[in-house]
Each structure stands twice: as C-alpha cells, then as structure tokens.
Design an enzyme around this catalytic site. Structure first.
Site, PDB file in Angstrom:
ATOM      1  CD  GLN A   1      -2.602  -7.909  -1.211  1.00 14.55           C
ATOM      2  OE1 GLN A   1      -2.474  -6.963  -0.631  1.00 14.55           O
ATOM      3  NE2 GLN A   1      -1.808  -9.149  -0.436  1.00 14.55           N
TER       4      GLN A   1
ATOM      5  CE1 TYR B   1      -6.199  -4.331   6.726  1.00 15.24           C
ATOM      6  CE2 TYR B   1      -4.510  -5.875   6.232  1.00 15.24           C
ATOM      7  CZ  TYR B   1      -4.853  -4.399   6.665  1.00 15.24           C
ATOM      8  OH  TYR B   1      -3.829  -3.605   6.850  1.00 15.24           O
TER       9      TYR B   1
ATOM     10  CB  THR C   1      -0.823  -0.165   1.282  1.00 15.54           C
ATOM     11  OG1 THR C   1      -1.797  -1.205   1.141  1.00 15.54           O
ATOM     12  CG2 THR C   1      -1.665   1.210   1.321  1.00 15.54           C
TER      13      THR C   1
HETATM   14  C1  FMN Z   1       4.691   0.242   2.802  1.00 11.05           C
HETATM   15  C2  FMN Z   1       4.184  -1.132   2.946  1.00 11.05           C
HETATM   16  C3  FMN Z   1       2.948  -1.282   2.611  1.00 11.05           C
HETATM   17  C4  FMN Z   1       2.389  -2.627   2.801  1.00 11.05           C
HETATM   18  N1  FMN Z   1       1.161  -3.027   2.366  1.00 11.05           N
HETATM   19  C5  FMN Z   1       0.620  -4.194   2.183  1.00 11.05           C
HETATM   20  C6  FMN Z   1      -0.071  -4.588   1.513  1.00 11.05           C
HETATM   21  O1  FMN Z   1      -1.019  -3.781   0.925  1.00 11.05           O
HETATM   22  N2  FMN Z   1      -0.727  -5.995   1.406  1.00 11.05           N
HETATM   23  C7  FMN Z   1      -0.034  -6.909   1.953  1.00 11.05           C
HETATM   24  O2  FMN Z   1      -0.462  -8.160   1.847  1.00 11.05           O
HETATM   25  N3  FMN Z   1       1.076  -6.654   2.613  1.00 11.05           N
HETATM   26  C8  FMN Z   1       1.362  -5.188   2.626  1.00 11.05           C
HETATM   27  N4  FMN Z   1       2.914  -4.975   3.473  1.00 11.05           N
HETATM   28  C9  FMN Z   1       3.692  -6.138   3.514  1.00 11.05           C
HETATM   29  C10 FMN Z   1       4.721  -6.586   2.381  1.00 11.05           C
HETATM   30  O3  FMN Z   1       4.107  -7.334   1.456  1.00 11.05           O
HETATM   31  C11 FMN Z   1       5.704  -7.418   3.079  1.00 11.05           C
HETATM   32  O4  FMN Z   1       5.252  -8.728   3.592  1.00 11.05           O
HETATM   33  C12 FMN Z   1       6.611  -6.649   4.318  1.00 11.05           C
HETATM   34  O5  FMN Z   1       7.127  -5.366   3.766  1.00 11.05           O
HETATM   35  C13 FMN Z   1       7.890  -7.547   4.406  1.00 11.05           C
HETATM   36  O6  FMN Z   1       8.849  -7.900   3.163  1.00 11.05           O
HETATM   37  P1  FMN Z   1      10.346  -7.186   3.103  1.00 11.05           P
HETATM   38  O7  FMN Z   1      11.002  -7.332   4.433  1.00 11.05           O
HETATM   39  O8  FMN Z   1      10.835  -7.813   1.802  1.00 11.05           O
HETATM   40  O9  FMN Z   1       9.845  -5.522   3.096  1.00 11.05           O
HETATM   41  C14 FMN Z   1       3.290  -3.591   3.373  1.00 11.05           C
HETATM   42  C15 FMN Z   1       4.638  -3.304   3.667  1.00 11.05           C
HETATM   43  C16 FMN Z   1       5.264  -2.249   3.580  1.00 11.05           C
HETATM   44  C17 FMN Z   1       6.548  -1.670   3.936  1.00 11.05           C
END
Ligand code: FMN
Length: 358
Positions: A100, A181, A27
């Site tokens: 998604q 959610y 997001t």
């Molecule tokens: C800014 C931001 C927004 C996120 N929005 C969502 C989302 O809309 N849907 C979702 O399933 N996960 C969301 N996540 C979780 C990420 O998909 C991911 O699981 C998380 O950042 C961990 O991965 P990373 O260590 O590679 O960043 C979000 C994470 C971040 C940092």
C-alpha cells in the site's frame, strides 16, 4: 465448511487469490529509524500468508511522504531488499502480497520524519487534528502548497516506488486514497483551494490521482493496481462538500482505468453506503472493509454486496485467521497497548496460532 463463500477462489486482475479473505493494511510502527522493515516484519507477514491477499501497512513512496513515526518506506535500494525478504516469505507460504503506497501529505509532524523533509499538500492549510509523536499528541503543521514542479516530482516518486515494489516482488500495489492523506487532500474541496488545473472542479481535483494511477499502471499494469477509499470519512480533517459526487467520479475513473480492485471502507456514520456507491460506478473486484466477522463477510459475498472482505484487527491478534474461520474456532483478543508498541515482538509476532493438537 461454515463459510463456503469466503473460501472460494477469486481472480483479482492478474492475481489468483486462493480465498476471499484479505488482510487489511495496518500501520504498526515497527520500522527502523531509516524507514526499513526487519526480520520481525518478515515473520509477521509470513504468519499471515493464509489470507488470499495481504495488503501491507501504509508505505511511503518518498521521505517527504512519511507522516507517522516508525513507518516504512520503499524509496531506497536497502528498503527494496528488506521488502523482498518479506514478499519471498509470503510467497513461500503460497500467499500473495500487495504494497500500500501511502503519502501522508500534510498529515504528520516534524518529530516523526527526517530532518530536511517537507510537508507538501495541494494548499497551505493545516489539518485541524493532532497526531501521535514520541513527545505526545501534537497539532499538525501548515504544509507548503505544491508547485506544478512539486506535483510532477511527487507523481514521479509514485512511479519509482511502484518500480521498487515490482523489484521487491510484490504482487500488486494499492493507492491509499482514503483517510485524508495526500490523494484525498487533492480530492477534497476543503483541503484543495488551488486555482490551477489541479483544483476547482471535481475533474480538476481528480487530476492528481488520475496521474498517479497512470504511472502506477504504466509500471505494474492495471491488473496489479488497486485503490483504497473511504468516502465521507472525516479522519485527518478530510472534508469535502459533495463526497458522493467526488467519490463517484473517482470510481468512474477506477472503472475506466480497469483497476484490479477497489478496497472500500464502509462507515455508516457518514450517511454514505460506500459499498453500494462502488458497485454503482465500478464493475471490478470490490473488497469491503470494516467490522466484518466471518459470518457477515460470507453472506455479503453470497448476496453480491462485495467480492472479498478484508480483516484488520482480527488479523493483528490471529495470525492463522483463515484457518480459524475454516474451523469456526474462537479468536484471540487484540491487546490495544501493543498495537504500535516499539520495535519488539510483543503484540506483533507472538500471538499464538490455535492449538490443533498436533
Ligand atoms: C492499527 C491499525 C492501523 C491501520 N493502518 C492503516 C493503514 O496504514 N492504511 C489503511 O488504509 N488503513 C489502515 N487501517 C484501517 C484498516 O485497514 C481497516 O480498514 C480497519 O481496521 C477496519 O477493519 P477491521 O474492523 O477489520 O479492523 C488501520 C487500522 C488499524 C486498526
């Protein structure tokens, strides 16, 4: 090649990924007031089409499903047209993109969504948590407990949203059943106190997701449908008495439906190994998420812990992440201040690609 496993192609249901690097759903709160994506989104995703698969930010299937401000929907013809520009741009770069679907249910605040919309949930219990609004952090509202009619209507919203995703040219759809959610609200014993067919036993609490996945598969085919989970994750007051059993049953369902992928967030603090739990119940493609770097991702694929890895924050700051991994080049640092900042390009589409000397 430093990370050979990351760059092996992978068949994910109907989708042929050119590498095992997935862009995680994130997001970014840059949609218009009427929940539409813009040219900026098109450019943002196009820049990141080097991933084997992009999973978009959470997209609400209906106006009721919105919880956060400036997030996009896929329920109006205009929104479908806007998203088509995004998918065409990604396809133009040889990439693949899944949408998604994220219905927030009780998570949100009235300041963040349209007048006349509702907060719907399995039971009338507020999430004990606060959410960002333009007026600061605010407590979440008490939602209205869904009637059987509401449940049927929301499932139909997912059907229409999946039809819209296909019309917009998406290669797949991912059901967001993580992080507290609406689907997770039905699953969890503390947010679902229903005494009808949608509450009580694990099998009953699974019914909503089973029916939602059913309509998504009707429309897109199981080979284009994925599922996102984070067992035991307490985010948004997501509390279940027996998460391993509950998510084990959900993963059995994923297996029996032949879903194309399960996208599991690992969270050691929960005491649950979500990657192993997924492997124990589901034989399809497992995409692992959370805090991977290229080295760990490559070795986890090599030893069979996961089939692919998604990268979130690294993709915010590095539009050319796959090329950087291929070159073992240093990564840009993410600027936290601009993660959700307004509608502008700053911190969104202006992170530089690496200097290739060209
Ligand atoms: C800014 C931001 C927004 C996120 N929005 C969502 C989302 O809309 N849907 C979702 O399933 N996960 C969301 N996540 C979780 C990420 O998909 C991911 O699981 C998380 O950042 C961990 O991965 P990373 O260590 O590679 O960043 C979000 C994470 C971040 C940092």
């Amino acid at each position: 090649m430093n990370y050979p496993k990351l760059f092996e192609p992978l068949q994910v249901g109907e989708l042929s990924l050119r590498n095992r690097i997935v862009m995680a759903p994130m997001t970014r709160s840059r949609a218009t007031d009427d929940d539409r994506v813009t040219d900026l989104h098109r450019l943002y995703y196009q820049q990141r089409a080097n991933a084997g698969l992009i999973v978009t930010e959470g997209v609400h299937p209906s106006a009721d499903g919105k919880g956060y401000n400036r997030t996009p929907g896929i329920y109006s013809p205009q929104q479908v047209d806007d998203w088509r520009a995004v998918t065409e741009a990604v396809h133009g770069e040889g990439g693949l993109i899944a949408c998604q679907l994220m219905h927030c249910g009780r998570v949100g605040h009235a300041d963040n969504k349209a007048v006349g919309t509702e907060f719907l949930a399995p039971s009338a219990i507020a999430a004990r948590a606060e959410i960002f609004t333009e007026g600061g952090m605010k407590p979440m509202p008490v939602p209205r407990a869904m009637t059987l009619k509401d449940i049927a209507r929301v499932i139909d919203d997912y059907r229409k949203a999946t039809e819209n995703c296909m019309a917009a040219g998406f290669d797949g759809v991912e059901l967001h059943a993580a992080s507290g959610y609406l689907p997770a609200q039905f699953l969890a014993s503390e947010s679902n106190l229903r005494d009808d067919a949608y509450g009580g036993s694990i099998d009953n609490r699974l019914r909503f997701i089973r029916e939602v996945l059913g309509v998504m598969i009707d429309v897109a085919g199981a080979g284009r449908v994925g599922l996102r989970i984070s067992p035991g994750n307490p985010y948004n007051d997501h509390v279940d008495a027996t998460p391993e059993d509950t998510y084990g049953a959900l993963l059995d369902l994923a297996e029996s439906l032949g879903l194309a992928w399960v996208h599991a967030i690992r969270m050691p603090s929960t005491g649950i190994d979500s990657l192993q739990l997924t492997r124990d119940h589901y034989r399809g493609v497992l995409i692992g998420s959370d805090s991977f770097d290229a080295q760990e991702a490559d070795s986890c694929i090599a030893n069979g812990d996961v089939d692919a890895v998604s990268f979130g924050r690294a993709y915010i700051a590095n539009p050319d992440l796959a090329q950087r991994f291929a070159a073992d080049a240093p990564l840009n640092k993410m600027d936290k201040k601009t993660i959700y900042a307004g509608t502008g390009a700053a911190g969104y589409t202006d992170y530089p690609a690496m200097d290739t000397g060209a």
